[in-house]
Design a protein around this motif. Sequence first.
Motif, PDB file in Angstrom:
ATOM      1  N   SER A  17       0.826  -1.209   0.000  1.00 46.26           N
ATOM      2  CA  SER A  17       0.000   0.000   0.000  1.00 46.26           C
ATOM      3  C   SER A  17       0.853   1.248   0.000  1.00 46.26           C
ATOM      4  O   SER A  17       0.436   2.296  -0.482  1.00 46.26           O
ATOM      5  N   SER A  18       2.070   1.160   0.522  1.00 51.85           N
ATOM      6  CA  SER A  18       2.967   2.311   0.537  1.00 51.85           C
ATOM      7  C   SER A  18       4.389   1.812   0.648  1.00 51.85           C
ATOM      8  O   SER A  18       4.642   0.673   1.001  1.00 51.85           O
ATOM      9  N   LYS A  19       5.322   2.688   0.348  1.00 53.40           N
ATOM     10  CA  LYS A  19       6.732   2.340   0.458  1.00 53.40           C
ATOM     11  C   LYS A  19       7.137   2.253   1.927  1.00 53.40           C
ATOM     12  O   LYS A  19       6.578   2.952   2.770  1.00 53.40           O
ATOM     13  N   PRO A  20       8.107   1.415   2.238  1.00 54.37           N
ATOM     14  CA  PRO A  20       8.621   1.376   3.610  1.00 54.37           C
ATOM     15  C   PRO A  20       9.155   2.751   4.016  1.00 54.37           C
ATOM     16  O   PRO A  20       9.749   3.458   3.202  1.00 54.37           O
ATOM     17  N   LYS A  21       8.946   3.099   5.273  1.00 55.16           N
ATOM     18  CA  LYS A  21       9.446   4.378   5.790  1.00 55.16           C
ATOM     19  C   LYS A  21      10.796   4.164   6.464  1.00 55.16           C
ATOM     20  O   LYS A  21      10.932   3.313   7.341  1.00 55.16           O
ATOM     21  N   VAL A  22      11.762   4.961   6.055  1.00 56.28           N
ATOM     22  CA  VAL A  22      13.100   4.901   6.635  1.00 56.28           C
ATOM     23  C   VAL A  22      13.432   6.268   7.220  1.00 56.28           C
ATOM     24  O   VAL A  22      13.305   7.295   6.536  1.00 56.28           O
ATOM     25  N   VAL A  23      13.838   6.279   8.469  1.00 57.16           N
ATOM     26  CA  VAL A  23      14.282   7.512   9.122  1.00 57.16           C
ATOM     27  C   VAL A  23      15.772   7.398   9.392  1.00 57.16           C
ATOM     28  O   VAL A  23      16.234   6.421   9.993  1.00 57.16           O
ATOM     29  N   VAL A  44      12.030   3.422  -1.202  1.00 60.81           N
ATOM     30  CA  VAL A  44      11.575   3.738   0.155  1.00 60.81           C
ATOM     31  C   VAL A  44      11.280   5.227   0.256  1.00 60.81           C
ATOM     32  O   VAL A  44      11.730   6.027  -0.565  1.00 60.81           O
ATOM     33  N   ASP A  45      10.523   5.583   1.278  1.00 57.66           N
ATOM     34  CA  ASP A  45      10.370   6.979   1.670  1.00 57.66           C
ATOM     35  C   ASP A  45      11.386   7.242   2.776  1.00 57.66           C
ATOM     36  O   ASP A  45      11.387   6.550   3.796  1.00 57.66           O
ATOM     37  N   VAL A  46      12.244   8.213   2.584  1.00 56.96           N
ATOM     38  CA  VAL A  46      13.311   8.465   3.541  1.00 56.96           C
ATOM     39  C   VAL A  46      13.292   9.913   4.011  1.00 56.96           C
ATOM     40  O   VAL A  46      13.028  10.825   3.226  1.00 56.96           O
ATOM     41  N   CYS A  47      13.522  10.106   5.300  1.00 58.22           N
ATOM     42  CA  CYS A  47      13.713  11.447   5.835  1.00 58.22           C
ATOM     43  C   CYS A  47      14.881  11.412   6.811  1.00 58.22           C
ATOM     44  O   CYS A  47      15.253  10.351   7.322  1.00 58.22           O
ATOM     45  N   VAL A  48      15.474  12.578   7.045  1.00 57.78           N
ATOM     46  CA  VAL A  48      16.646  12.702   7.908  1.00 57.78           C
ATOM     47  C   VAL A  48      16.326  13.646   9.050  1.00 57.78           C
ATOM     48  O   VAL A  48      15.800  14.752   8.827  1.00 57.78           O
ATOM     49  N   LEU A  49      16.600  13.220  10.273  1.00 61.59           N
ATOM     50  CA  LEU A  49      16.413  14.062  11.454  1.00 61.59           C
ATOM     51  C   LEU A  49      17.777  14.530  11.939  1.00 61.59           C
ATOM     52  O   LEU A  49      18.626  13.712  12.299  1.00 61.59           O
ATOM     53  N   TYR A 274       3.754   0.516  12.430  1.00 56.53           N
ATOM     54  CA  TYR A 274       5.197   0.635  12.260  1.00 56.53           C
ATOM     55  C   TYR A 274       5.916   0.125  13.505  1.00 56.53           C
ATOM     56  O   TYR A 274       5.511   0.424  14.629  1.00 56.53           O
ATOM     57  N   PRO A 275       7.000  -0.616  13.333  1.00 58.97           N
ATOM     58  CA  PRO A 275       7.688  -1.194  14.486  1.00 58.97           C
ATOM     59  C   PRO A 275       8.518  -0.200  15.291  1.00 58.97           C
ATOM     60  O   PRO A 275       8.880  -0.480  16.437  1.00 58.97           O
ATOM     61  N   VAL A 276       8.853   0.954  14.707  1.00 56.98           N
ATOM     62  CA  VAL A 276       9.720   1.910  15.399  1.00 56.98           C
ATOM     63  C   VAL A 276       9.043   3.267  15.510  1.00 56.98           C
ATOM     64  O   VAL A 276       8.453   3.764  14.543  1.00 56.98           O
ATOM     65  N   LYS A 277       9.127   3.843  16.703  1.00 60.30           N
ATOM     66  CA  LYS A 277       8.605   5.192  16.932  1.00 60.30           C
ATOM     67  C   LYS A 277       9.744   6.053  17.470  1.00 60.30           C
ATOM     68  O   LYS A 277      10.425   5.677  18.428  1.00 60.30           O
ATOM     69  N   ILE A 278       9.933   7.208  16.875  1.00 61.52           N
ATOM     70  CA  ILE A 278      11.029   8.104  17.236  1.00 61.52           C
ATOM     71  C   ILE A 278      10.447   9.365  17.866  1.00 61.52           C
ATOM     72  O   ILE A 278       9.527   9.979  17.313  1.00 61.52           O
ATOM     73  N   LYS A 284       8.052  16.511  18.342  1.00 57.80           N
ATOM     74  CA  LYS A 284       7.651  15.813  17.116  1.00 57.80           C
ATOM     75  C   LYS A 284       7.924  14.317  17.255  1.00 57.80           C
ATOM     76  O   LYS A 284       8.876  13.899  17.920  1.00 57.80           O
ATOM     77  N   THR A 285       7.097  13.510  16.607  1.00 62.36           N
ATOM     78  CA  THR A 285       7.300  12.053  16.587  1.00 62.36           C
ATOM     79  C   THR A 285       7.277  11.561  15.148  1.00 62.36           C
ATOM     80  O   THR A 285       6.618  12.165  14.277  1.00 62.36           O
ATOM     81  N   PHE A 286       7.998  10.475  14.923  1.00 65.24           N
ATOM     82  CA  PHE A 286       8.079   9.896  13.584  1.00 65.24           C
ATOM     83  C   PHE A 286       7.958   8.386  13.703  1.00 65.24           C
ATOM     84  O   PHE A 286       8.588   7.767  14.565  1.00 65.24           O
ATOM     85  N   ASP A 287       7.146   7.792  12.823  1.00 66.66           N
ATOM     86  CA  ASP A 287       7.042   6.338  12.743  1.00 66.66           C
ATOM     87  C   ASP A 287       7.927   5.847  11.607  1.00 66.66           C
ATOM     88  O   ASP A 287       8.119   6.531  10.593  1.00 66.66           O
ATOM     89  N   ALA A 288       8.463   4.640  11.774  1.00 62.74           N
ATOM     90  CA  ALA A 288       9.358   4.120  10.746  1.00 62.74           C
ATOM     91  C   ALA A 288       9.341   2.603  10.715  1.00 62.74           C
ATOM     92  O   ALA A 288       9.100   1.943  11.738  1.00 62.74           O
ATOM     93  N   ASP A 289       9.606   2.064   9.534  1.00 61.09           N
ATOM     94  CA  ASP A 289       9.862   0.634   9.402  1.00 61.09           C
ATOM     95  C   ASP A 289      11.315   0.322   9.732  1.00 61.09           C
ATOM     96  O   ASP A 289      11.625  -0.728  10.292  1.00 61.09           O
ATOM     97  N   HIS A 290      12.188   1.251   9.359  1.00 56.33           N
ATOM     98  CA  HIS A 290      13.615   1.063   9.567  1.00 56.33           C
ATOM     99  C   HIS A 290      14.234   2.393   9.981  1.00 56.33           C
ATOM    100  O   HIS A 290      13.881   3.443   9.430  1.00 56.33           O
ATOM    101  N   VAL A 291      15.173   2.338  10.914  1.00 56.39           N
ATOM    102  CA  VAL A 291      15.869   3.534  11.383  1.00 56.39           C
ATOM    103  C   VAL A 291      17.367   3.320  11.211  1.00 56.39           C
ATOM    104  O   VAL A 291      17.915   2.301  11.646  1.00 56.39           O
TER     105      VAL A 291
END
Length: 515
Positions: A17-23, A44-49, A274-278, A284-291
């Motif tokens: 349904s969507s690309k994996p989220k990577v933070v 993947v969808d990727v963002c940088v903190l 999502y298995p990971v919450k940052i 601010k909070t971010f959900d991710a599949d992979h960090v």
Amino acid sequence: MFISPSDAAGLFINAMSSKPKVVVIGAGIAGLSAANKLHKSGQVDVCVLEASERVGGRIHTGKLGDNIVEFGAAWIHGTVGNPIFDLACDLKFLHKSDIDKMWVNEDSRVKPQFATSQLRQRIGDQLLTEVWDVFDNLISETEDISKMRTFTESVTGSKMSVGDYLRQGFQCYLDSCTSDTAATKKLKVNLFSFLEERECNSSGCNSLRDLNLEDFGEYVYLDGSGFCPIPGGYDRIAKALAAGLNSDCIHFEHEVTQINWLASSESDATKNHYPVKIICGNGKTFDADHVIVTVSLGILKEQHMKLFSPSLPADKINAIQDLGFGYVGKIFLEFEKPFWPSDEYSLPLIWEDKKDGKIEAAMENCPWVHRLYSLYTSHPGSNVLFAWFQGNESRDIESIPPQEVGQHCLAAIKSCTTLESLPPIVNVERTQWGINPWTKGSYAFLSKAASGSDFDTLASPLPCESSGDKEVPALQLMFVGEATHRQFYGTVHGAYLTGVREAERLLKHLIQIPL
């Protein structure tokens, strides 16, 4: 019909349904290289903190007066087979013809070049060459892994360090110099201490006795130019990598305060998609599949207990605790005008016996001064000299006013050289990597308590793909940064390669997930 790995990954992603989220946590060179490769893959969808307001991490180019200076990484260490050199050439910052160019004589593994006539302790070229050859032969022996492992196996009692080996060998040399006067031997001791201090800076340790002798030779030096600068500043590399991401990809001033990950199938976190919450310090909070975690080893040492929930496994905590993380920095002195005769100039500070009463009195209020071992021109045509500092006293330098640091540096020059009438200092800066809340130090080293395998342990993802628990998503936490490279720790190219390594690991993993 043949389906390439990239096509297979695309089919898998499209089925979701969507690309994996990577933070990616941290916009240093490791985080940027990982984010850049993942972004270009399109998988993947990727963002940088990023906790600070800039990219680059421990790459930080600044200005002192009209002079560009490097507060962080300064050079490409080895140009042959170095991805940073190749990237700089691709970006037209450098040219392939620069691969063997001698830029500066800063290498701790090269005989130092300086005007001995300016030293208060007169050192002849023959004596300098003799002591250097002894040091060079001993340090080369420490890099022979087979020889050192055989040697350490034969030693009973406490674990041997690099410093122990060097001092033992040097003492044997001194004992053989039966015709030397007491003054000559003392001069050789002081010069050998200078060379040890230079090596401490290169290794990032407080003392060479902090370094693991058995595995010291695992570190790899690349060929070519050992100290190749980036014209216009090293941060051009970081900015170029950041420019390859979407404009809204990097979130500045987002300090991560907690990473909640799913450690077992029984965890309450299964309620979240999502298995990971940052969680960030700004709320601010971010959900991710992979960090992808790029924070420095210094931060991990101080904050791993509160940063990760649940806690990291014992083997990774042990690696974090056992590996060394050094304090290394620079002092920049801008003079009203240059007093040195050439564009490439070095001024050694070879100290007398530090137990001498006069020396002790002079250093009573600034014990860090004796850790300064040389001053160098920052670049051709500059009116700036800079000095390296390292070790446990670094925080003292970082905490006092810059102008006071400058006055102590002037006193050190006058104590160790015949230079008396110097032009005024108009500006002073010093780095503060040790007290920086987002680094807590400079770079990793192989401590006496650690082994080479600790770098691999620190680099291992959680959970690993072979964990056996199919209910728990793999690769939730992935670790990158110079402290996760077994052969290239302490370098920019090491950090860069770890980012590429984990990005490739993740992309390969996504291809292999069954539909």
